[in-house]
Motif scaffolding. Structure first.
Motif, PDB file in Angstrom:
ATOM      1  N   TYR A  31      27.651 -34.361  48.039  1.00 44.09           N
ATOM      2  CA  TYR A  31      29.034 -34.591  48.423  1.00 44.09           C
ATOM      3  C   TYR A  31      29.188 -35.269  49.771  1.00 44.09           C
ATOM      4  O   TYR A  31      28.542 -34.887  50.751  1.00 44.09           O
ATOM      5  CB  TYR A  31      29.809 -33.278  48.497  1.00 44.09           C
ATOM      6  CG  TYR A  31      29.920 -32.540  47.193  1.00 44.09           C
ATOM      7  CD1 TYR A  31      29.813 -31.152  47.151  1.00 44.09           C
ATOM      8  CD2 TYR A  31      30.134 -33.213  46.001  1.00 44.09           C
ATOM      9  CE1 TYR A  31      29.915 -30.461  45.958  1.00 44.09           C
ATOM     10  CE2 TYR A  31      30.228 -32.538  44.803  1.00 44.09           C
ATOM     11  CZ  TYR A  31      30.126 -31.157  44.790  1.00 44.09           C
ATOM     12  OH  TYR A  31      30.218 -30.474  43.606  1.00 44.09           O
ATOM     13  N   THR A  32      30.079 -36.245  49.818  1.00 47.48           N
ATOM     14  CA  THR A  32      30.674 -36.614  51.098  1.00 47.48           C
ATOM     15  C   THR A  32      31.774 -35.588  51.344  1.00 47.48           C
ATOM     16  O   THR A  32      32.578 -35.297  50.451  1.00 47.48           O
ATOM     17  CB  THR A  32      31.246 -38.031  51.067  1.00 47.48           C
ATOM     18  OG1 THR A  32      30.160 -38.966  51.076  1.00 47.48           O
ATOM     19  CG2 THR A  32      32.144 -38.296  52.255  1.00 47.48           C
ATOM     20  N   LEU A  33      31.790 -35.044  52.536  1.00 48.92           N
ATOM     21  CA  LEU A  33      32.746 -33.996  52.895  1.00 48.92           C
ATOM     22  C   LEU A  33      33.666 -34.522  53.989  1.00 48.92           C
ATOM     23  O   LEU A  33      33.224 -35.265  54.879  1.00 48.92           O
ATOM     24  CB  LEU A  33      31.999 -32.768  53.396  1.00 48.92           C
ATOM     25  CG  LEU A  33      31.028 -32.183  52.371  1.00 48.92           C
ATOM     26  CD1 LEU A  33      29.969 -31.356  53.067  1.00 48.92           C
ATOM     27  CD2 LEU A  33      31.762 -31.356  51.334  1.00 48.92           C
ATOM     28  N   ALA A  34      34.905 -34.130  53.914  1.00 50.84           N
ATOM     29  CA  ALA A  34      35.876 -34.661  54.867  1.00 50.84           C
ATOM     30  C   ALA A  34      36.875 -33.586  55.274  1.00 50.84           C
ATOM     31  O   ALA A  34      37.066 -32.581  54.585  1.00 50.84           O
ATOM     32  CB  ALA A  34      36.614 -35.842  54.259  1.00 50.84           C
ATOM     33  N   TRP A  35      37.480 -33.853  56.397  1.00 59.18           N
ATOM     34  CA  TRP A  35      38.635 -33.093  56.857  1.00 59.18           C
ATOM     35  C   TRP A  35      39.819 -34.047  56.941  1.00 59.18           C
ATOM     36  O   TRP A  35      39.731 -35.101  57.566  1.00 59.18           O
ATOM     37  CB  TRP A  35      38.381 -32.462  58.219  1.00 59.18           C
ATOM     38  CG  TRP A  35      37.395 -31.338  58.197  1.00 59.18           C
ATOM     39  CD1 TRP A  35      36.055 -31.435  58.438  1.00 59.18           C
ATOM     40  CD2 TRP A  35      37.663 -29.961  57.924  1.00 59.18           C
ATOM     41  NE1 TRP A  35      35.471 -30.202  58.321  1.00 59.18           N
ATOM     42  CE2 TRP A  35      36.437 -29.274  58.018  1.00 59.18           C
ATOM     43  CE3 TRP A  35      38.819 -29.230  57.625  1.00 59.18           C
ATOM     44  CZ2 TRP A  35      36.333 -27.898  57.811  1.00 59.18           C
ATOM     45  CZ3 TRP A  35      38.720 -27.867  57.421  1.00 59.18           C
ATOM     46  CH2 TRP A  35      37.485 -27.213  57.514  1.00 59.18           C
ATOM     47  N   VAL A  92      48.107 -28.672  59.304  1.00 59.08           N
ATOM     48  CA  VAL A  92      47.283 -27.957  58.335  1.00 59.08           C
ATOM     49  C   VAL A  92      46.056 -28.825  58.093  1.00 59.08           C
ATOM     50  O   VAL A  92      46.185 -30.013  57.792  1.00 59.08           O
ATOM     51  CB  VAL A  92      48.021 -27.699  57.019  1.00 59.08           C
ATOM     52  CG1 VAL A  92      47.094 -27.006  56.019  1.00 59.08           C
ATOM     53  CG2 VAL A  92      49.267 -26.858  57.261  1.00 59.08           C
ATOM     54  N   TYR A  93      44.893 -28.234  58.235  1.00 61.91           N
ATOM     55  CA  TYR A  93      43.642 -28.960  58.062  1.00 61.91           C
ATOM     56  C   TYR A  93      43.037 -28.605  56.701  1.00 61.91           C
ATOM     57  O   TYR A  93      42.862 -27.422  56.377  1.00 61.91           O
ATOM     58  CB  TYR A  93      42.676 -28.611  59.187  1.00 61.91           C
ATOM     59  CG  TYR A  93      43.029 -29.302  60.482  1.00 61.91           C
ATOM     60  CD1 TYR A  93      44.145 -28.908  61.211  1.00 61.91           C
ATOM     61  CD2 TYR A  93      42.274 -30.367  60.957  1.00 61.91           C
ATOM     62  CE1 TYR A  93      44.495 -29.563  62.391  1.00 61.91           C
ATOM     63  CE2 TYR A  93      42.614 -31.021  62.130  1.00 61.91           C
ATOM     64  CZ  TYR A  93      43.732 -30.618  62.839  1.00 61.91           C
ATOM     65  OH  TYR A  93      44.075 -31.272  64.003  1.00 61.91           O
ATOM     66  N   TYR A  94      42.725 -29.644  55.946  1.00 59.58           N
ATOM     67  CA  TYR A  94      42.166 -29.483  54.610  1.00 59.58           C
ATOM     68  C   TYR A  94      40.740 -30.031  54.573  1.00 59.58           C
ATOM     69  O   TYR A  94      40.493 -31.131  55.075  1.00 59.58           O
ATOM     70  CB  TYR A  94      42.985 -30.248  53.589  1.00 59.58           C
ATOM     71  CG  TYR A  94      44.417 -29.799  53.440  1.00 59.58           C
ATOM     72  CD1 TYR A  94      45.419 -30.364  54.217  1.00 59.58           C
ATOM     73  CD2 TYR A  94      44.761 -28.814  52.519  1.00 59.58           C
ATOM     74  CE1 TYR A  94      46.733 -29.959  54.081  1.00 59.58           C
ATOM     75  CE2 TYR A  94      46.068 -28.403  52.369  1.00 59.58           C
ATOM     76  CZ  TYR A  94      47.052 -28.978  53.148  1.00 59.58           C
ATOM     77  OH  TYR A  94      48.359 -28.562  53.013  1.00 59.58           O
ATOM     78  N   CYS A  95      39.839 -29.293  53.953  1.00 55.12           N
ATOM     79  CA  CYS A  95      38.528 -29.850  53.675  1.00 55.12           C
ATOM     80  C   CYS A  95      38.537 -30.412  52.255  1.00 55.12           C
ATOM     81  O   CYS A  95      39.293 -29.944  51.388  1.00 55.12           O
ATOM     82  CB  CYS A  95      37.416 -28.822  53.849  1.00 55.12           C
ATOM     83  SG  CYS A  95      37.588 -27.322  52.869  1.00 55.12           S
ATOM     84  N   TRP A 115      39.448 -30.006  46.781  1.00 56.27           N
ATOM     85  CA  TRP A 115      40.185 -29.722  48.014  1.00 56.27           C
ATOM     86  C   TRP A 115      40.214 -28.226  48.280  1.00 56.27           C
ATOM     87  O   TRP A 115      40.337 -27.415  47.352  1.00 56.27           O
ATOM     88  CB  TRP A 115      41.619 -30.230  47.903  1.00 56.27           C
ATOM     89  CG  TRP A 115      41.697 -31.724  47.898  1.00 56.27           C
ATOM     90  CD1 TRP A 115      41.524 -32.561  46.830  1.00 56.27           C
ATOM     91  CD2 TRP A 115      41.953 -32.567  49.022  1.00 56.27           C
ATOM     92  NE1 TRP A 115      41.652 -33.863  47.233  1.00 56.27           N
ATOM     93  CE2 TRP A 115      41.924 -33.901  48.567  1.00 56.27           C
ATOM     94  CE3 TRP A 115      42.205 -32.328  50.369  1.00 56.27           C
ATOM     95  CZ2 TRP A 115      42.131 -34.993  49.413  1.00 56.27           C
ATOM     96  CZ3 TRP A 115      42.418 -33.404  51.211  1.00 56.27           C
ATOM     97  CH2 TRP A 115      42.380 -34.718  50.730  1.00 56.27           C
ATOM     98  N   GLY A 116      40.142 -27.886  49.564  1.00 54.66           N
ATOM     99  CA  GLY A 116      40.359 -26.514  49.973  1.00 54.66           C
ATOM    100  C   GLY A 116      41.841 -26.244  50.144  1.00 54.66           C
ATOM    101  O   GLY A 116      42.683 -27.136  50.021  1.00 54.66           O
ATOM    102  N   GLN A 117      42.177 -25.008  50.472  1.00 51.66           N
ATOM    103  CA  GLN A 117      43.577 -24.584  50.522  1.00 51.66           C
ATOM    104  C   GLN A 117      44.259 -24.921  51.840  1.00 51.66           C
ATOM    105  O   GLN A 117      45.476 -24.833  51.930  1.00 51.66           O
ATOM    106  CB  GLN A 117      43.676 -23.072  50.275  1.00 51.66           C
ATOM    107  CG  GLN A 117      43.491 -22.202  51.504  1.00 51.66           C
ATOM    108  CD  GLN A 117      42.045 -22.159  52.002  1.00 51.66           C
ATOM    109  OE1 GLN A 117      41.149 -22.818  51.484  1.00 51.66           O
ATOM    110  NE2 GLN A 117      41.824 -21.352  53.034  1.00 51.66           N
ATOM    111  N   GLY A 118      43.498 -25.315  52.837  1.00 54.26           N
ATOM    112  CA  GLY A 118      44.083 -25.649  54.127  1.00 54.26           C
ATOM    113  C   GLY A 118      44.096 -24.469  55.094  1.00 54.26           C
ATOM    114  O   GLY A 118      44.239 -23.321  54.689  1.00 54.26           O
ATOM    115  N   THR A 119      43.935 -24.793  56.351  1.00 57.91           N
ATOM    116  CA  THR A 119      44.022 -23.795  57.407  1.00 57.91           C
ATOM    117  C   THR A 119      44.870 -24.369  58.532  1.00 57.91           C
ATOM    118  O   THR A 119      44.702 -25.526  58.920  1.00 57.91           O
ATOM    119  CB  THR A 119      42.614 -23.368  57.898  1.00 57.91           C
ATOM    120  OG1 THR A 119      42.727 -22.305  58.852  1.00 57.91           O
ATOM    121  CG2 THR A 119      41.824 -24.522  58.487  1.00 57.91           C
ATOM    122  N   MET A 120      45.804 -23.569  59.027  1.00 53.22           N
ATOM    123  CA  MET A 120      46.782 -24.058  59.997  1.00 53.22           C
ATOM    124  C   MET A 120      46.226 -23.999  61.410  1.00 53.22           C
ATOM    125  O   MET A 120      45.709 -22.949  61.846  1.00 53.22           O
ATOM    126  CB  MET A 120      48.049 -23.202  59.927  1.00 53.22           C
ATOM    127  CG  MET A 120      49.160 -23.692  60.844  1.00 53.22           C
ATOM    128  SD  MET A 120      49.860 -25.232  60.240  1.00 53.22           S
ATOM    129  CE  MET A 120      50.569 -25.904  61.759  1.00 53.22           C
TER     130      MET A 120
END
Length: 125
Positions: A31-35, A92-95, A115-120
């Motif tokens: 995987y290429t992983l991103a934020w 909100v930051y999403y991976c 996608w992840g659920q996000g963290t504020m």
């Protein structure tokens, strides 16, 4: 593949914070992983990415020099170290993850399938 982001919170300008995103299932090494991040009232935007294989990193101009993305393939985890945080980093930051993503597309949302659920993250002045 399921992604679980964590590490957000409330902090003052100038602070540092590390976000984590753990992946379960799938072939993490491919995987290429991103934020990505989405500020209140704005569209989601690319922040940082790390390639599969070479672990080459990419950053948006707004975070370059302050944020560092890294990955630990043994732990199926991607990190975003955020330093010198500013109020404009509030979002909100999403991976996100994409398998064998072409290098030209690391910053484009629609190429990321997981996608992840996000963290504020909230940064006060």
């Amino acid at each position: 593949v399921q992604l679980q982001a964590s590490g957000g919170g409330l902090m003052h300008a100038g602070a540092s914070r590390r976000l984590s995103c753990i992946a379960s299932g799938g072939a993490f090494n491919s995987y290429t992983l991103a934020w990505f991040r989405q500020a209140p009232g704005k569209d989601r935007e690319f922040a940082a990415a790390i390639r599969y294989g070479t672990s080459r990193t990419y950053y948006s101009d707004s975070v370059k020099g302050r944020f560092t993305i890294s990955r630990d393939n043994a732990k199926n985890t991607v990190y975003l170290q955020m330093d010198s945080l500013q109020p404009e980093d509030t979002a909100v930051y999403y991976c996100a993850a994409a398998s064998f993503l072409h290098d030209d597309y690391y910053h484009i949302e629609r190429y990321y399938h997981f996608w992840g659920q996000g963290t504020m993250v909230t940064v006060s002045s």
